[in-house]
Enzyme design. Structure first.
Site, PDB file in Angstrom:
ATOM      1  N   GLU A  48      27.786  26.856  15.724  1.00 27.26           N
ATOM      2  CA  GLU A  48      27.612  28.281  14.727  1.00 27.26           C
ATOM      3  C   GLU A  48      27.034  29.124  14.225  1.00 27.26           C
ATOM      4  OE1 GLU A  48      31.402  29.042  15.734  1.00 27.26           O
ATOM      5  OE2 GLU A  48      31.847  27.293  17.056  1.00 27.26           O
ATOM      6  N   LEU A  58      36.652  18.367  29.114  1.00 28.70           N
ATOM      7  CA  LEU A  58      37.309  16.776  29.250  1.00 28.70           C
ATOM      8  C   LEU A  58      38.400  16.508  29.157  1.00 28.70           C
ATOM      9  CD1 LEU A  58      34.035  15.144  27.228  1.00 28.70           C
ATOM     10  CD2 LEU A  58      34.597  16.655  30.093  1.00 28.70           C
ATOM     11  N   GLU A  80      45.029  21.534  26.040  1.00 28.71           N
ATOM     12  CA  GLU A  80      43.925  20.588  26.224  1.00 28.71           C
ATOM     13  C   GLU A  80      41.893  20.686  25.648  1.00 28.71           C
ATOM     14  OE1 GLU A  80      42.290  17.914  26.602  1.00 28.71           O
ATOM     15  OE2 GLU A  80      43.460  17.095  28.195  1.00 28.71           O
ATOM     16  N   LYS A 118      39.134  18.019  15.429  1.00 28.63           N
ATOM     17  CA  LYS A 118      39.838  17.229  17.081  1.00 28.63           C
ATOM     18  C   LYS A 118      40.528  15.850  17.021  1.00 28.63           C
ATOM     19  CE  LYS A 118      36.386  20.199  19.053  1.00 28.63           C
ATOM     20  NZ  LYS A 118      35.157  19.903  19.470  1.00 28.63           N
ATOM     21  N   ALA A 121      36.507  20.297  24.559  1.00 31.87           N
ATOM     22  CA  ALA A 121      36.551  21.276  26.023  1.00 31.87           C
ATOM     23  C   ALA A 121      37.448  20.850  27.403  1.00 31.87           C
ATOM     24  CB  ALA A 121      35.528  22.109  26.522  1.00 31.87           C
ATOM     25  N   ILE A 161      35.217  32.908  25.253  1.00 34.00           N
ATOM     26  CA  ILE A 161      35.495  32.206  26.553  1.00 34.00           C
ATOM     27  C   ILE A 161      36.855  33.152  26.829  1.00 34.00           C
ATOM     28  CG2 ILE A 161      37.650  30.367  26.228  1.00 34.00           C
ATOM     29  CD1 ILE A 161      36.403  28.880  23.610  1.00 34.00           C
ATOM     30  N   VAL A 177      39.781  19.864  22.032  1.00 35.68           N
ATOM     31  CA  VAL A 177      39.439  18.502  22.190  1.00 35.68           C
ATOM     32  C   VAL A 177      38.104  18.496  23.044  1.00 35.68           C
ATOM     33  CG1 VAL A 177      39.849  16.609  21.882  1.00 35.68           C
ATOM     34  CG2 VAL A 177      40.762  17.347  20.112  1.00 35.68           C
ATOM     35  N   LYS A 190      41.941  25.546  17.526  1.00 33.98           N
ATOM     36  CA  LYS A 190      42.438  24.454  16.998  1.00 33.98           C
ATOM     37  C   LYS A 190      43.382  24.248  16.263  1.00 33.98           C
ATOM     38  CE  LYS A 190      38.026  23.153  17.272  1.00 33.98           C
ATOM     39  NZ  LYS A 190      37.006  23.627  18.598  1.00 33.98           N
ATOM     40  N   GLY A 221      21.707  28.231  20.797  1.00 38.26           N
ATOM     41  CA  GLY A 221      23.630  28.493  20.754  1.00 38.26           C
ATOM     42  C   GLY A 221      24.203  27.505  20.831  1.00 38.26           C
TER      43      GLY A 221
END
Ligand code: ADP
Ligand code: ASP
Ligand code: MG
Length: 821
Positions: free
Chosen positions: A672, A618, A611, A687, A616, A480, A614, A584, A669
């Protein structure tokens, strides 16, 4: 029917070479043919300066002026040969030859007399434009366009203030309208910039950079729909890029702001450029010939949302302060007026008048080369006061610069001037005088010329950029973090252009290393820099430095999955440093920690955004918040919040076996490295926990009831063993899927919050229901509330992956930066 007119002005840099002129032709031809195209050109880049050099040599009787003339001549002939069609070559060559002859004669005269009147000077300085325009017109013809050159001496009427003559608009407008009424509309008319004539037909100039003004004079007279000034930078910048390298283009300015910037030293526009357009509201655009795709600057009447803020910083160098000092001046009216009168009578332009830092003096700022004359003029007019001792002395301090900050309605901003001087103070700049009664659009100060750069940089940092600038630190350079940095490398210029939002990277860190540069880091290549220039990671030390920096609008992104980085958050928030995170952990360790962060963020009014924890990118948390804050009552939240498990159950329904599906998900992918991290359901539980807490529930992770897809028997194996043992689960899942399908149902891994209970479980849902219709790795959340029922509010879409997550983090960063103001 008359076509709408557009005027395009190309500066010296845009017509410096044959290749550049060709680009000019391309640019104009790419404009709509449904407008009447009027082109204004300057002299080929540098030619005006060369002409001035000729005058200087001639005045010294240095015969080198002949060499300079020859060089100018050759330069034009080369361009001509390269650019102009055969049909035009001969006549143009003759026309230019006659002009160089005239030039040589004038210079010979100067050399003979050792004197050059301002009138002769203007005649010589205008020769560059007179040579450029017919060549550019010929270049259009060489491309098959109808085109003709017109000398502005037949169009623009001025007084005889040679050097910077004043336009007589009534006569000028009439001349222009008549002339264009007789020119064919479809032809591209190329007009010389800069030059004009008096009523008697004597050539004058509009002052250095005067071609800008010529363009708007034409635009005003012809009621143009717009005027575009093409130059060599991406518009009007927040500062002179040669002094402040990170100056950025300003998307919008008002006429007044642009005029103040130009007056106070921004070389990109002639100070009078805006005048002819202002009354008629004709928009003026500044664009870059070398980068036509850049949006440039739009100058109009409209004030934008950033009113009251500093837009730009400018400077005028080579000025001198002329001081009138004495105790007898205090409270005596009319001193300033008399001073102005005396200077005006001597044609000395007063740039600024101000109260010096001490109260018993008046400070008048003039161009350095006029300082001696100004001092003399003032001594003469105040000789009585000097004799009486009311004025103790009149003297000039050369080597000064005027520094200005510009922006409409700045005066409405309390404390702005204070901030300006405090900023210069911190930068070690000694402010010698400040402008008195500054217009609302600028505040100016006089500093020593050698401190001008420091002053400009500090002010630019504090205002022009600080206003909308956010500083960013990214912790974590995995999937990320890295994607985010790449994204910002691409998006950052767009954010500046579009939203005035400058997100400046100042730090990057990962587990091993960190790099902190308060002055800014480039996004591109920052990970290489991290590998090469960094110091060992010490996040506590980094935190202390961030807090100590007092940097404005600082945002720290935690792009790790670490449960130690979150320990930085409380101190950061406490010190007004925003935290944006897809991690998280911070919200799913104890409720007490959660409450503490929420309280700090609220109390310090500092953004704390997560944001992307949960679904990503959205809008799940945001939707939940909005519902709650607008007084809705949430009755049930349910959703598929794991892209991995959404994929698994979608594939199971297609008839694939459990082992096959998990193996494929891992290979692609979607899981995990150890798929049990997904299959165990804890990620989904987290989440759910974040959402429940957002709803005001006091819950811990242990309170979430989780159905794991990993039976106890497989929990202790290593990853390889686990993968190998997967087929033992196939029959169980095939069976469950079949049972559900017999009832027209599908299996989904669903998280539910209802009646204070948090549950994560495999549920059979109707194939036609929102949950049943989910495909691939998409996530979905259904909010059933007092307002939204029986049909719930649905948020659905891609809910995982570095790209969408990084995009979501960027959204949070932008929100944080905007909220920070
Ligand atoms: P042209 O030849 O197109 O008339 P100029 O050289 O007159 O161009 O003006 C453009 C130059 O002005 C830029 O290259 C830049 O170096 C300088 N400049 C100074 N201040 C500013 C500013 N605030 N914004 C843009 N350019 C500026
Ligand atoms: N050629 C003139 C100058 O150099 C006018 C202009 O470029 O606008 O000042
Ligand atoms: Mg210019």
């Amino acid at each position: 029917m008359a076509l709408p007119v557009r005027v395009y002005k190309f500066g010296g840099t845009s017509v410096a070479t044959a290749a550049r002129i060709r680009r000019v032709v391309d640019l104009v031809l790419s404009e709509p043919a449904t407008v009447r195209r009027v082109v204004v050109v300057s002299a080929l880049g540098g030619v005006t300066d060369e002409l001035i050099r000729c005058i200087d040599y001639a005045l010294e009787r240095n015969a080198d002026y002949l060499k300079v003339v020859a060089a100018i001549r050759h330069r034009h002939e080369d361009v001509l040969a390269e650019l102009v069609g055969a049909a035009d070559q001969q006549s143009l060559r003759e026309q230019l030859a006659a002009q160089w002859m005239e030039l040589t004669e004038l210079l010979d005269g100067i050399s003979l007399l050792k004197e050059c009147t301002l009138r002769t000077r203007d005649a010589i300085m205008g020769m560059g434009e007179r040579a450029a325009a017919p060549m550019v017109a010929a270049a259009f013809r060489a491309r098959g366009m109808a085109s003709g050159a017109v000398e502005a001496t037949t169009l623009v009427r001025t007084d005889d203030a040679f050097g910077e003559a004043n336009v007589q608009f009534e006569a000028t407008d009439a001349l222009i309208r008549t002339a264009f009424a007789h020119l064919p509309e479809e032809q591209i008319t190329v007009v010389t910039g800069f030059i004009a004539t008096t009523e008697e037909g004597v050539v004058t100039t509009l002052g250095r950079s005067g071609s800008d003004y010529t363009a708007t004079i034409l635009g005003g007279a012809l009621d143009a729909e717009q005027v575009v000034i093409w130059t060599d930078v991406d518009g009007v910048l927040s500062a002179d890029p040669r002094i402040v390298p990170n100056a950025f283009p300003l998307p919008n300015l008002t006429y007044r702001e642009a005029a103040e910037m130009a007056y106070f030293g921004a070389k990109v526009l002639h100070p009078r450029t805006m005048r002819p357009l202002q009354a008629k509201g004709i928009p003026l655009r500044i664009k870059n010939t070398l980068n036509p795709a850049a949006p440039g600057t739009l100058i109009t009447d409209a004030s934008d949302r950033s009113d009251g803020h500093v837009k730009a910083v400018t400077s005028i160098r080579d000025v001198a302060m002329v001081m009138l000092e004495g105790t007898g001046m205090v409270g005596v009216p009319g001193i300033a007026a008399r001073a102005f009168g005396a200077l005006a009578a001597n044609h000395i332009n007063v740039l600024m008048i101000s109260q010096a830092s001490s109260e018993q003096s008046i400070c008048i700022v003039v161009r350095e080369h006029e300082a001696a004359a100004a001092t003399e003029a003032l001594q003469a007019v105040f000789d009585l006061e000097v004799a009486r001792g009311d004025i103790s002395r009149v003297y000039a301090t050369p080597g000064c610069a005027i520094i200005s900050v510009v922006g409409d309605f700045m005066r409405t901003q309390a404390g702005l001037a204070g901030r300006m001087f405090a900023t210069m103070g911190r930068a070690g700049v000694n402010v010698m005088a400040i402008a008195e009664g500054a217009a609302e659009t600028n505040i100016s100060a006089v500093v020593r010329a050698d401190e001008a750069k420091a002053a400009l940089s500090a002010l630019h940092e504090a205002f022009a950029m600080g206003r909308e600038r956010a500083h960013l630190v990214v912790i974590g350079t995995g999937g990320i973090g890295k994607t985010l940095l790449d994204m910002l490398a691409r998006q950052a210029p767009y954010l500046v252009d579009r939203f005035d939002l400058n997100i400046q990277l100042v730090g990057v860190a990962n587990r091993q290393q960190m790099l902190y540069r308060p002055e800014g880091l480039a996004y591109a290549g920052v990970l290489d820099a991290l590998a090469e220039e960094a110091e060992p990671a010490d996040l506590e030390a980094l935190k202390a430095r961030l807090i100590g920096s007092h940097m404005e609008r600082l945002i720290v992104v935690d792009a790790t999955a670490s449960d130690t980085v979150i320990n930085l958050y409380p101190d950061l928030l406490e010190h007004n440093i925003a935290v944006v995170t897809p991690n998280k952990r911070s919200n799913t360790v104890g409720q007490a920690f959660y409450n503490r962060l929420q309280r700090l963020a609220r109390r310090r009014r500092t953004p704390y955004y997560y944001e992307t924890t949960v679904g990503a990118a959205l809008p799940v948390i945001g939707t939940l918040r909005d519902l709650i804050r607008s007084g809705d009552a949430i009755q049930r939240v349910e959703g598929v919040l794991s892209g991995t498990l959404a994929f698994v159950f979608d594939e199971l329904a297609q008839g694939h076996s459990f082992s096959e599906v998990v193996t494929r998900a891992r290979a692609r992918g979607f899981t995990e490295p150890d798929p049990r991290d997904d299959l165990g359901g804890i990620d989904v539980a987290r989440k759910l926990l974040i959402m429940a807490r957002e709803m005001g529930q006091h819950v811990e992770l242990e309170d979430v009831e989780v159905e794991s897809l990993v039976p106890d028997a497989l929990a202790e194996l290593n990853v390889e063993q686990f993968m190998a043992a997967l087929p033992t689960q196939d029959a169980y899942w095939t069976d469950r899927v079949a049972t559900a399908q017999a009832n027209g149902q599908l299996l989904r891994y669903v998280g539910t919050i209802e009646d204070g209970q948090l549950r994560v479980q495999v549920r059979a849902v109707d194939a036609g229901s929102p949950l049943g219709s989910l495909r691939g790795t998409d996530n979905i959340v259904l909010f059933t509330t007092r307002r939204y029922q029986p049909t719930p509010l649905v948020v659905r879409g891609p809910g995982a992956g570095p790209d969408v997550t990084a995009a979501g983090v960027l959204t949070d960063i932008v929100k944080a930066a905007e909220l920070f103001a």
